[in-house]
Design an enzyme around this catalytic site. Structure first.
Site, mmCIF file in Angstrom:
data_model
loop_
_atom_site.group_PDB
_atom_site.id
_atom_site.type_symbol
_atom_site.label_atom_id
_atom_site.label_comp_id
_atom_site.label_asym_id
_atom_site.label_seq_id
_atom_site.Cartn_x
_atom_site.Cartn_y
_atom_site.Cartn_z
ATOM 1 N N GLY A 45 9.391 -8.353 8.650
ATOM 2 C CA GLY A 45 10.149 -7.875 7.358
ATOM 3 C C GLY A 45 9.541 -8.437 6.275
ATOM 4 O O GLY A 45 9.059 -9.689 6.201
ATOM 5 N N ARG A 119 15.897 1.724 13.105
ATOM 6 C CA ARG A 119 16.584 0.978 11.976
ATOM 7 C C ARG A 119 17.589 2.071 11.388
ATOM 8 O O ARG A 119 18.515 1.348 10.557
ATOM 9 C CB ARG A 119 15.451 0.521 10.891
ATOM 10 N N LYS A 232 -3.390 -5.252 -6.251
ATOM 11 C CA LYS A 232 -4.141 -5.265 -5.191
ATOM 12 C C LYS A 232 -5.214 -4.500 -4.873
ATOM 13 O O LYS A 232 -4.743 -3.162 -4.672
ATOM 14 C CB LYS A 232 -3.396 -5.838 -3.825
ATOM 15 N N GLY A 234 -7.383 -4.105 -2.140
ATOM 16 C CA GLY A 234 -7.805 -4.317 -0.587
ATOM 17 C C GLY A 234 -8.872 -5.445 -0.450
ATOM 18 O O GLY A 234 -8.855 -6.446 -1.280
ATOM 19 N N ALA A 235 -9.989 -4.952 0.088
ATOM 20 C CA ALA A 235 -11.106 -6.085 0.184
ATOM 21 C C ALA A 235 -11.728 -6.366 -0.854
ATOM 22 O O ALA A 235 -12.561 -7.400 -0.886
ATOM 23 C CB ALA A 235 -12.017 -5.822 1.663
ATOM 24 N N ALA A 238 -8.149 -8.784 -6.315
ATOM 25 C CA ALA A 238 -7.073 -8.339 -6.950
ATOM 26 C C ALA A 238 -7.231 -8.585 -8.542
ATOM 27 O O ALA A 238 -8.069 -9.573 -8.888
ATOM 28 C CB ALA A 238 -6.001 -9.020 -6.232
ATOM 29 N N ASP A 264 2.176 -9.494 2.464
ATOM 30 C CA ASP A 264 3.309 -10.324 2.260
ATOM 31 C C ASP A 264 2.786 -11.870 2.087
ATOM 32 O O ASP A 264 3.342 -12.505 1.458
ATOM 33 C CB ASP A 264 4.153 -10.345 3.571
#
Length: 344
Positions: A45, A119, A232, A234-235, A238, A264
């Site tokens: 979550g 869900r 963000k 990715g690799a 950011a 997260d």
């Protein structure tokens, strides 16, 4: 930007995270869901992941949600509470089940990756503006939310609109866009998420989910309202926009074990450094380090590096940071990270 608030009030915690957590079933081996013979149980979550990482990193964190009055609900409350997260404001629903999902072992970015969600009609989907205790929700220095909650039901979307409404005295509102197209029935989901983000103080958004925009500057032009915007990339790294200041920090090179939970973990690292009042470069570096912890371990949650270990790596000069290489086990053995920074 450092969150302000009544830090000495008796019920105040560093972060309140509101959103659905589910029991996740992780395959025992690679392959199609139809072919995997067995699964191991875990938790998943976005918001509870952030709370767990922050608690493991030494912050006080609270998770607010609903789960079924069933064994899977028991497991979620016990497992998330086991990280040191306050779960006393999680409500048990006798009529609706706890959400669960199954996924394949492959990288989420590949076409072979499968996820099967169960869900619909879950206990968390019944959250509404009349459901969580307002005092418990607003008792954090930071209130962390994500766009996933808005997709669960009409009442959840109404709750998100209420929590992102700008008002005096509210905590710092952190919002991770987390656009999951498969959860949405509303064709204008990107517009809904953009409107929610405009009400937040701190926004995380992946450039790949940012409304078809292809540069960090374009994302900022579309979202000028948040005080802090984290794009963000990715690799590559950011970019943070804070006022008129723009800061890019590259991500370290990482030996990826499982590409899950990194977003997260990044949010948790950035929030941890924000709570500590660290400068923007270090906030980004702590985000990258927490993401690297998740990427170098299986499952959605990983043991974060000890604070002093992360602080030492975040303080590296630019050249040493650029040489950083992180592989499995680096969070538990500081020497491993040392070895990944060659002496010039």
């Amino acid at each position: 930007m450092t969150p302000t608030g009544p830090c000495n009030a008796p019920d105040v915690v560093d972060v309140v995270a509101l959103g659905e957590s589910m029991v996740t079933f992780l395959p025992s081996r690679p392959g199609r869901l139809a072919d995997v013979p067995s699964f191991e149980r875990g938790i998943g979550g976005a918001e509870s992941n952030v709370a767990c990482v922050l608690a493991a990193a030494g912050h006080s964190a609270r998770w607010v949600s609903r789960v079924g009055d069933d064994p899977f609900g028991d497991h979620l409350v016990e497992a998330i509470g086991g990280y040191g997260v306050d779960v006393t404001h999680v409500r048990r629903d006798p009529d609706r089940p706890t959400g669960i999902y199954f996924r394949t072992a492959g990288d989420r970015a590949t076409d072979a990756h499968e996820v099967a969600y169960y869900r619909a009609g879950s206990a968390a989907s019944a959250m509404s503006v009349t459901d969580p205790d307002p005092a418990a929700v607003r008792a954090g220095r930071v209130l962390h939310l994500s766009g996933i909650t808005a997709a669960l039901s009409g009442s959840c979307l109404e709750l998100m609109r209420e929590l992102t409404r700008r008002r005096p005295g509210r905590p710092l509102v952190s919002f991770d866009v987390n656009h999951r197209p498969g959860l949405w029935r509303d064709p204008d989901a990107p517009g809904v998420l953009r409107d929610l983000a405009r009400g937040a103080d701190l926004v995380f958004v992946g450039q790949d989910e940012a409304w078809g925009l292809h540069s960090a500057d374009a994302v900022r032009a579309a979202l000028p309202e948040p005080d802090v915007l984290v794009v963000k990339q990715g690799a590559a790294g950011a970019t943070v926009f804070e006022g008129r200041d723009v800061t890019f920090v590259p991500a370290p090179r990482v030996e990826v074990v499982a590409a899950v939970g990194a977003g997260d973990a990044f949010a948790a690292g950035f929030l941890s450094a924000t709570l500590r009042g660290l400068p923007v470069r270090d906030r980004l570096r702590h985000g990258h380090l927490m993401a690297a912890a998740a990427l170098t371990a299986p499952g959605d949650l990983a043991t974060p590096p000890a604070r002093e270990h992360a602080d030492r790596l975040a303080a590296l000069d630019d050249a040493a940071w650029g040489r950083l290489r992180l592989g499995p086990g680096w969070t538990e053995d500081p020497q491993r990270a040392d070895e990944e920074v060659p002496t010039p």
